[in-house]
Design an enzyme around this catalytic site. Structure first.
Site, mmCIF file in Angstrom:
data_model
loop_
_atom_site.group_PDB
_atom_site.id
_atom_site.type_symbol
_atom_site.label_atom_id
_atom_site.label_comp_id
_atom_site.label_asym_id
_atom_site.label_seq_id
_atom_site.Cartn_x
_atom_site.Cartn_y
_atom_site.Cartn_z
ATOM 1 N N ARG A 88 -7.633 -4.920 5.642
ATOM 2 C CA ARG A 88 -8.754 -3.979 5.532
ATOM 3 C C ARG A 88 -8.254 -2.563 5.201
ATOM 4 N NH1 ARG A 88 -10.462 1.018 8.201
ATOM 5 N NH2 ARG A 88 -12.719 1.073 8.169
ATOM 6 N N VAL A 89 -8.936 -1.920 4.268
ATOM 7 C CA VAL A 89 -8.640 -0.526 3.925
ATOM 8 C C VAL A 89 -9.908 0.278 4.142
ATOM 9 C CG1 VAL A 89 -8.064 1.023 2.015
ATOM 10 C CG2 VAL A 89 -6.833 -1.142 2.266
ATOM 11 N N GLY A 90 -9.768 1.436 4.765
ATOM 12 C CA GLY A 90 -10.941 2.277 5.035
ATOM 13 C C GLY A 90 -11.115 3.355 3.977
ATOM 14 N N ASP A 91 -11.818 4.406 4.357
ATOM 15 C CA ASP A 91 -12.116 5.498 3.429
ATOM 16 C C ASP A 91 -10.952 6.468 3.230
ATOM 17 O OD1 ASP A 91 -12.457 6.155 6.164
ATOM 18 O OD2 ASP A 91 -13.573 7.959 5.643
ATOM 19 N N GLY A 132 -14.361 8.454 11.011
ATOM 20 C CA GLY A 132 -15.387 7.539 11.487
ATOM 21 C C GLY A 132 -15.319 6.211 10.767
ATOM 22 N N GLY A 154 -15.169 3.935 8.123
ATOM 23 C CA GLY A 154 -14.861 4.159 6.717
ATOM 24 C C GLY A 154 -15.756 3.419 5.752
ATOM 25 N N THR A 184 -8.339 9.739 13.085
ATOM 26 C CA THR A 184 -7.882 9.932 11.712
ATOM 27 C C THR A 184 -7.623 11.409 11.587
ATOM 28 O OG1 THR A 184 -9.060 8.081 10.774
ATOM 29 C CG2 THR A 184 -8.658 9.946 9.314
#
Ligand code: SD4
Length: 344
Positions: free
Chosen positions: A232-235, A256, A258, A204
């Protein structure tokens, strides 16, 4: 405005402190960098910093610098950000990006497909002033309406190969520090990743910058965790999780797993700690502590790293595991540093 009485009061308090500092030989901390300065996650951040530095050295704005850093990562074949990245478990490359400036203007896109530079879509959204977060087909529609080219849905050869290999076991298991795995000897830093390299995960690119005018901005772009569940969506696109900027205090970004960062509003936590006096490193450590405390056993197998910069140019980082790195570039330095970590 400071009046005479205030001046005398401040002098009475301040001068002895300054004198004491000098007497004890206090110097500028080693982690403080003269501005302008740019900081990005991981070893590959050094290449993103080069794009940002082109803007900063010409006295450009931090917001333009961080956008260029993110774009350069999205354009790179070797960097697992952008359309060349590994797909989700169903074979789709879905991207997340966010950007934030010194006036708390921000824009994010999540779960967006077919767009080469999602960070610039996030910036466009930020500047449109109407909304701050678009996802999925709506984000794509906004991008196309604003002149971004819709690219075909085609995996890169490397990503296709890796996905087919992954399908044999279909096991979702993020690998710690895979972001810094080196390509096979002889491939060079910009060689395309291959499944044989053991890369299952993605860099990232989080970038934070302090410009010559003393203003802060940040950007974060990712394809998320490789072989994630579709949707899926991360941070990274979540303001306060993967990216946060407060121009009075500092800027922070993360990389890392999320899900762990979202649970503690990671970068917002870091900036709030700094607001109340923590150094950037101590603030990052406190955020990591919260993740580890929640489930110390699970924390042993995952990586999260935070990196932050203060309004004065002090830079600090902290991670769960050894191996998280961050890259710093200004007039005097251009280097990648290891972060301290909870487990050693
Ligand atoms: C995510 N934080 O989507 C990102 C992944 C990452 O290096 O940082 N990979 O959860």
């Amino acid at each position: 405005m400071t009046n005479r009485r205030d001046f005398l009061r401040l002098s009475a308090i301040g001068l002895p402190l300054i004198a004491a500092g000098r007497a004890f030989g206090q110097k500028m901390p080693a982690s403080r960098y003269t501005m302008p300065v740019v900081v990005s996650t991981w070893d590959s951040g050094i290449r993103a910093n080069a794009a940002a530095w082109n803007v900063l050295k010409a006295k450009g704005r931090a917001i333009d610098a961080v956008e260029q850093a993110a774009r350069s990562a999205e354009d790179e074949k070797s960097c697992c950000v952008g359309l060349e990245a590994f797909p989700d478990r169903d074979g789709y490359v879905t991207l997340d990006a966010s950007i934030m400036d010194d006036k708390a203007n921000c824009g994010s896109v999540a779960f967006i497909e077919h767009i080469k530079n999602p960070i610039s879509v996030a910036r466009k959204l930020m500047e449109s002033g109407k909304h701050v977060f678009l996802a999925g087909d709506g984000a794509l529609q906004f991008a196309v309406e604003n002149g971004f080219k819709r690219m075909p849905n085609q995996l890169s050869d490397d990503a296709e190969k890796a996905w087919h290999e992954w399908l044999k076991k279909s096991e979702y298991k993020p690998v710690v520090n895979i972001e810094n795995t080196k390509p096979k000897a002889g491939n060079g830093p910009s060689a395309p990743m291959t499944f044989d390299d053991g890369r299952f995960n993605h860099d990232t690119m989080g970038t934070i910058a302090l410009d010559a005018d003393g203003n802060l901005s940040g950007a974060c772009t990712t394809s998320g965790m490789a072989f994630k569940t579709h949707g899926r969506v991360g941070d990274s696109p979540i303001i306060g999780a993967g990216l946060f900027v407060d121009n009075k205090v500092g800027a922070a970004t993360s990389s890392g797993v999320g899900e762990e960062v979202i649970r503690i509003c990671g970068t917002h936590t870091v900036i709030e700690m700094m607001r109340f006096g923590h150094t950037p490193e101590a603030a990052c450590k406190e955020a990591i502590r919260r993740i580890v405390d929640r489930d110390p056993k699970a924390a042993k197998d995952i990586q999260v790293g935070f990196v932050a910069i203060s309004k004065k140019g002090v830079v600090g980082a902290y991670a769960i595991q050894k191996g998280f790195t961050y890259s710093v570039t200004n007039e005097h330095v251009n280097k990648t540093l290891p972060s301290k970590s909870w487990f050693n």
